[in-house]
Write an enzyme that holds these catalytic residues in place. Sequence first.
Site, PDB file in Angstrom:
ATOM      1  CE  LYS A   7       3.908  76.278 -66.963  1.00  0.00           C
ATOM      2  NZ  LYS A   7       3.320  76.375 -68.304  1.00  0.00           N
ATOM      3  CG  ASP A  68       9.781  78.237 -71.224  1.00  0.00           C
ATOM      4  OD1 ASP A  68       9.137  79.139 -70.674  1.00  0.00           O
ATOM      5  OD2 ASP A  68      10.109  77.167 -70.669  1.00  0.00           O
ATOM      6  CB  ILE A  69       6.677  83.114 -72.560  1.00  0.00           C
ATOM      7  CG1 ILE A  69       6.324  82.842 -74.031  1.00  0.00           C
ATOM      8  CG2 ILE A  69       6.616  84.618 -72.247  1.00  0.00           C
ATOM      9  CD1 ILE A  69       7.290  83.458 -75.021  1.00  0.00           C
ATOM     10  CE  LYS A  80      17.634  94.746 -63.606  1.00  0.00           C
ATOM     11  NZ  LYS A  80      16.554  95.518 -64.258  1.00  0.00           N
ATOM     12  NE  ARG A 157      48.739  70.286 -78.238  1.00  0.00           N
ATOM     13  CZ  ARG A 157      49.599  69.733 -79.087  1.00  0.00           C
ATOM     14  NH1 ARG A 157      50.835  69.502 -78.698  1.00  0.00           N
ATOM     15  NH2 ARG A 157      49.239  69.436 -80.314  1.00  0.00           N
ATOM     16  CG  HIS A 221      50.969  73.057 -94.348  1.00  0.00           C
ATOM     17  ND1 HIS A 221      52.185  73.689 -94.547  1.00  0.00           N
ATOM     18  CD2 HIS A 221      51.143  72.293 -93.231  1.00  0.00           C
ATOM     19  CE1 HIS A 221      53.034  73.333 -93.605  1.00  0.00           C
ATOM     20  NE2 HIS A 221      52.411  72.478 -92.792  1.00  0.00           N
ATOM     21  N   GLY A 250      53.869  63.295 -92.530  1.00  0.00           N
ATOM     22  CA  GLY A 250      53.418  64.232 -91.505  1.00  0.00           C
ATOM     23  C   GLY A 250      52.099  64.893 -91.833  1.00  0.00           C
ATOM     24  CD  GLU A 283      50.945  65.773 -86.765  1.00  0.00           C
ATOM     25  OE1 GLU A 283      50.263  65.480 -85.762  1.00  0.00           O
ATOM     26  OE2 GLU A 283      52.080  66.271 -86.685  1.00  0.00           O
ATOM     27  NE  ARG A 391      44.707  80.770-113.002  1.00  0.00           N
ATOM     28  CZ  ARG A 391      44.102  80.269-111.938  1.00  0.00           C
ATOM     29  NH1 ARG A 391      44.088  78.971-111.752  1.00  0.00           N
ATOM     30  NH2 ARG A 391      43.508  81.050-111.063  1.00  0.00           N
ATOM     31  CG  PHE A 416      39.778  83.504-116.779  1.00  0.00           C
ATOM     32  CD1 PHE A 416      40.955  84.240-116.892  1.00  0.00           C
ATOM     33  CD2 PHE A 416      38.656  84.170-116.298  1.00  0.00           C
ATOM     34  CE1 PHE A 416      41.037  85.565-116.537  1.00  0.00           C
ATOM     35  CE2 PHE A 416      38.716  85.510-115.939  1.00  0.00           C
ATOM     36  CZ  PHE A 416      39.905  86.207-116.045  1.00  0.00           C
TER      37      PHE A 416
END
Length: 469
Positions: A7, A68-69, A80, A157, A221, A250, A283, A391, A416
């Site tokens: 269309k 949609d095409i 463009k 920030r 952390h 904290g 926090e 370890r 391990f």
Amino acid sequence: MLDGRVKTLHPNIHGGILARRDQKHHMEALNKYGIGTFDVVVVNLYPFYDKVTSMGGIAFDDGIENIDIGGPAMIRAAAKNHKDVLVVVDSQDYPALLEFLEGSQDDQQFRRKLAWKAFEHVASYDSAVSEWLWKQTVGDKFPPSLTVPLSLKSSLRYGENPHQKAAFYVDKSLSEVNAGGIATAIQHHGKEMSYNNYLDADAAWNCVSEFRNPTCVVVKHTNPCGVASRDDILEAYRLAVKADPVSAFGGIVAFNIEVDEALAKEIREFRSPTDGETRMFYEIVVAPMYTEKGLEILRGKSKTLRILEAEKNEKGKLSLRQVGGGWLAQDSDDLTPEDIQFNVVSEKKPQDNELCDAEFAWLCVKHVKSNAIVIAKDNRMLGMGSGQPNRLESLRIALRKAGDEVKGAALASDAFFPFAWKDAVEEACESGVGVIAEPGGSIRDGDAVDCCNKYGVSLLLTNVRHFKH
């Protein structure tokens, strides 16, 4: 024609969009064929994204019909030729468009911004179609090419450090729709989230969501420094903080059940076990839900305390991580103790309570950064060591935190042990650990078995490693 499939794909449309007003032969061609020009193109694409993510799913043929095409073709054409044509794909841009049309200045930057947004819109749309069609056709999680559509949620920030600029994007992939996670959490109170806040909150939420019983996890952390499960969530909270109150101060505290009035009061008033006087500071608090009274009390704890309400992450997600010039993709680590076998390879068999301790420690260590060691007993973490180059050092940190409570406790290792005698396994045995759970797979596994047999310690091999970098 063709049931509405065609269309807008017509010279009368695209000629009027693409014609350059400053090119004489373009305008002559329009006049020759009786084609008018378009100054503004506003397009709402077929709602493919909404259709394929709707409850109950959608039939394949219906999904195809919602691609949609003509719409993307008009958008691309207008974008463009944005020097002469304004293109709008977002209703939020209507006020700015009207203001522009009512003004007397032709702002080329405004036109370019709309053109950029148009191309980004079409790219995101095509990404959804591509993702859906790949899953319908092949289904493999790792396609030959991958596009991840990201939508800016907020500017931050700064990044990990103040000199780094940062922003937070939400993943708009189809696979992430209603899939939970910290990115879609609702913030009820507190300062805006920072880069590090998101990382820590994600780590805390991912860890606490693993547990079935009422559980509290404290993260600092990105490492869980305190974990405890109890029928009484207040007790679980106290024990989680007690595991490492210095690190907990904290940090981020997360729960896998509703925060009600009693728990909120405990969070607000609880004093540090280190001195019994200092009120604990956090926090972020993360939970799946809050009562109205619970929220009211937590809001009164601090103006800056971030209160997040999150949904549990779905399993089976794709995990992406950036390296210089590329991305690593892998399945999420979704294994739980119910998914694996704890194979007894020592002479001493663990008691039922020792096996439960080992499973709890194993679930905790999965979320600790490698090299990771966790010591636990009675459904609570006693100590953990993380991120060390070897370890043995991680073990010593965990033992120091656990203190005298290590006697009869369970120890879990994410990978391990390369050595046993005069190394981590023997030091663990000498400390009084009752059971050790580790993946196995070392050429010296036999030494670990012999060492545990000498000290009367149960050794369990899981054949599952949990590296987390």
